[in-house]
Design a protein around this motif. Structure first.
Motif, PDB file in Angstrom:
ATOM      1  N   MET A 147     -26.964  -2.490 -58.203  1.00 34.57           N
ATOM      2  CA  MET A 147     -26.387  -2.055 -59.188  1.00 34.57           C
ATOM      3  C   MET A 147     -25.684  -3.279 -59.544  1.00 34.57           C
ATOM      4  O   MET A 147     -24.861  -4.012 -58.977  1.00 34.57           O
ATOM      5  CB  MET A 147     -25.497  -0.791 -59.481  1.00 34.57           C
ATOM      6  CG  MET A 147     -26.154   0.299 -59.710  1.00 34.57           C
ATOM      7  SD  MET A 147     -25.097   1.728 -59.811  1.00 34.57           S
ATOM      8  CE  MET A 147     -24.910   2.435 -58.138  1.00 34.57           C
TER       9      MET A 147
ATOM     10  N   PRO B 209     -26.303   1.354 -65.503  1.00 29.86           N
ATOM     11  CA  PRO B 209     -27.520   1.968 -64.683  1.00 29.86           C
ATOM     12  C   PRO B 209     -28.757   0.995 -64.647  1.00 29.86           C
ATOM     13  O   PRO B 209     -28.983   0.031 -65.530  1.00 29.86           O
ATOM     14  CB  PRO B 209     -27.589   3.163 -65.362  1.00 29.86           C
ATOM     15  CG  PRO B 209     -27.445   2.784 -66.826  1.00 29.86           C
ATOM     16  CD  PRO B 209     -26.143   1.707 -66.797  1.00 29.86           C
ATOM     17  N   THR B 210     -29.238   0.814 -63.359  1.00 29.33           N
ATOM     18  CA  THR B 210     -30.779   0.228 -63.237  1.00 29.33           C
ATOM     19  C   THR B 210     -31.599   1.096 -62.769  1.00 29.33           C
ATOM     20  O   THR B 210     -31.356   1.970 -61.929  1.00 29.33           O
ATOM     21  CB  THR B 210     -30.522  -1.131 -62.367  1.00 29.33           C
ATOM     22  OG1 THR B 210     -30.089  -0.791 -61.232  1.00 29.33           O
ATOM     23  CG2 THR B 210     -29.488  -1.998 -62.992  1.00 29.33           C
ATOM     24  N   ALA B 211     -32.692   0.881 -62.925  1.00 32.24           N
ATOM     25  CA  ALA B 211     -34.028   1.795 -62.519  1.00 32.24           C
ATOM     26  C   ALA B 211     -34.683   1.131 -61.330  1.00 32.24           C
ATOM     27  O   ALA B 211     -34.524  -0.121 -61.170  1.00 32.24           O
ATOM     28  CB  ALA B 211     -35.046   1.818 -63.532  1.00 32.24           C
TER      29      ALA B 211
ATOM     30  N   GLU C 131     -35.951   6.649 -62.184  1.00 26.97           N
ATOM     31  CA  GLU C 131     -35.003   7.015 -60.984  1.00 26.97           C
ATOM     32  C   GLU C 131     -34.021   5.862 -61.207  1.00 26.97           C
ATOM     33  O   GLU C 131     -34.254   4.550 -61.024  1.00 26.97           O
ATOM     34  CB  GLU C 131     -35.594   7.000 -59.721  1.00 26.97           C
ATOM     35  CG  GLU C 131     -34.797   7.373 -58.477  1.00 26.97           C
ATOM     36  CD  GLU C 131     -35.420   7.514 -57.451  1.00 26.97           C
ATOM     37  OE1 GLU C 131     -34.739   7.445 -56.401  1.00 26.97           O
ATOM     38  OE2 GLU C 131     -36.595   7.708 -57.216  1.00 26.97           O
ATOM     39  N   LEU C 132     -32.828   6.064 -61.341  1.00 27.52           N
ATOM     40  CA  LEU C 132     -31.669   5.160 -61.255  1.00 27.52           C
ATOM     41  C   LEU C 132     -31.181   4.762 -59.824  1.00 27.52           C
ATOM     42  O   LEU C 132     -31.308   5.401 -58.790  1.00 27.52           O
ATOM     43  CB  LEU C 132     -30.548   5.597 -62.034  1.00 27.52           C
ATOM     44  CG  LEU C 132     -30.741   6.160 -63.545  1.00 27.52           C
ATOM     45  CD1 LEU C 132     -29.552   6.512 -64.322  1.00 27.52           C
ATOM     46  CD2 LEU C 132     -31.493   4.725 -64.334  1.00 27.52           C
ATOM     47  N   SER C 133     -30.667   3.680 -59.867  1.00 27.03           N
ATOM     48  CA  SER C 133     -30.043   3.083 -58.267  1.00 27.03           C
ATOM     49  C   SER C 133     -29.138   3.934 -57.726  1.00 27.03           C
ATOM     50  O   SER C 133     -28.762   3.865 -56.540  1.00 27.03           O
ATOM     51  CB  SER C 133     -29.752   1.745 -58.657  1.00 27.03           C
ATOM     52  OG  SER C 133     -28.658   1.572 -59.757  1.00 27.03           O
ATOM     53  N   ASP C 134     -28.636   4.891 -58.310  1.00 27.96           N
ATOM     54  CA  ASP C 134     -27.518   5.708 -57.958  1.00 27.96           C
ATOM     55  C   ASP C 134     -28.101   6.991 -57.724  1.00 27.96           C
ATOM     56  O   ASP C 134     -27.339   8.010 -57.330  1.00 27.96           O
ATOM     57  CB  ASP C 134     -26.366   5.999 -58.862  1.00 27.96           C
ATOM     58  CG  ASP C 134     -26.505   6.574 -60.375  1.00 27.96           C
ATOM     59  OD1 ASP C 134     -27.710   7.148 -60.322  1.00 27.96           O
ATOM     60  OD2 ASP C 134     -25.730   6.598 -60.964  1.00 27.96           O
TER      61      ASP C 134
ATOM     62  N   GLY D 218     -34.481  -3.951 -62.937  1.00 24.13           N
ATOM     63  CA  GLY D 218     -34.367  -2.559 -63.019  1.00 24.13           C
ATOM     64  C   GLY D 218     -33.505  -2.392 -64.545  1.00 24.13           C
ATOM     65  O   GLY D 218     -33.288  -1.355 -64.885  1.00 24.13           O
ATOM     66  N   TYR D 219     -33.368  -3.312 -65.367  1.00 21.31           N
ATOM     67  CA  TYR D 219     -32.692  -3.301 -66.624  1.00 21.31           C
ATOM     68  C   TYR D 219     -33.742  -2.871 -67.534  1.00 21.31           C
ATOM     69  O   TYR D 219     -33.317  -2.465 -68.738  1.00 21.31           O
ATOM     70  CB  TYR D 219     -31.980  -4.431 -66.872  1.00 21.31           C
ATOM     71  CG  TYR D 219     -30.572  -4.644 -66.347  1.00 21.31           C
ATOM     72  CD1 TYR D 219     -29.621  -3.862 -66.900  1.00 21.31           C
ATOM     73  CD2 TYR D 219     -30.557  -5.386 -65.157  1.00 21.31           C
ATOM     74  CE1 TYR D 219     -28.359  -3.857 -66.314  1.00 21.31           C
ATOM     75  CE2 TYR D 219     -29.243  -5.126 -64.511  1.00 21.31           C
ATOM     76  CZ  TYR D 219     -28.242  -4.735 -65.089  1.00 21.31           C
ATOM     77  OH  TYR D 219     -26.956  -4.496 -64.461  1.00 21.31           O
TER      78      TYR D 219
ATOM     79  N   VAL E  70     -33.009  -0.054 -69.753  1.00 19.85           N
ATOM     80  CA  VAL E  70     -32.493   1.140 -69.421  1.00 19.85           C
ATOM     81  C   VAL E  70     -31.091   1.531 -69.563  1.00 19.85           C
ATOM     82  O   VAL E  70     -30.902   2.799 -69.756  1.00 19.85           O
ATOM     83  CB  VAL E  70     -32.766   0.765 -67.569  1.00 19.85           C
ATOM     84  CG1 VAL E  70     -31.928   2.014 -66.841  1.00 19.85           C
ATOM     85  CG2 VAL E  70     -34.039   0.663 -67.217  1.00 19.85           C
TER      86      VAL E  70
ATOM     87  N   VAL F  29     -30.359   5.317 -71.083  1.00 19.73           N
ATOM     88  CA  VAL F  29     -29.271   6.243 -70.561  1.00 19.73           C
ATOM     89  C   VAL F  29     -28.452   6.538 -71.497  1.00 19.73           C
ATOM     90  O   VAL F  29     -27.698   7.723 -71.394  1.00 19.73           O
ATOM     91  CB  VAL F  29     -28.935   5.563 -69.345  1.00 19.73           C
ATOM     92  CG1 VAL F  29     -27.684   6.254 -68.524  1.00 19.73           C
ATOM     93  CG2 VAL F  29     -30.096   5.470 -68.236  1.00 19.73           C
TER      94      VAL F  29
END
Length: 90
Positions: free
Chosen positions: A1, A14-16, A29-32, A63-64, A77, A81
């Motif tokens: 992240m 948030p990143t995917a 699905e997010l990194s968290d 992931g962005y 992303v 979100v």
């Protein structure tokens, strides 16, 4: 992240880690660990896409971004979100 600083506070963007489509819904699905879904029909180009084309979503830019190569469409992303869509609900 990754994080950014806003008004002296650290904000985690948030990143995917993965993305997929089921029917007309796009899921990330997010990194968290959260899973976030949105209707593909909220975006002009995706609204015109077939279900098969929507299923070809890829996670890009660390992931962005979500990318549909065949449609030449990119969506951020953090934008989805945050609820930044092109089209109103119908």
């Amino acid at each position: 992240m990754n994080s950014i600083t806003v008004d002296s506070k650290i904000v985690i963007e948030p990143t995917a880690v993965r993305a997929w489509a089921e029917k007309r819904m796009i899921y990330i699905e997010l990194s968290d660990g959260r899973i976030f879904g949105f209707p593909g029909d909220r975006f002009r180009i995706l609204k015109k896409a077939t279900n098969e084309q929507l299923a070809k979503v890829k996670v890009e830019v660390n992931g962005y971004a979500l990318r549909w190569e065949e449609l030449d469409e990119d969506i951020t992303v953090p934008g989805v979100v945050a609820g930044h869509f092109q089209l109103p609900l119908t």
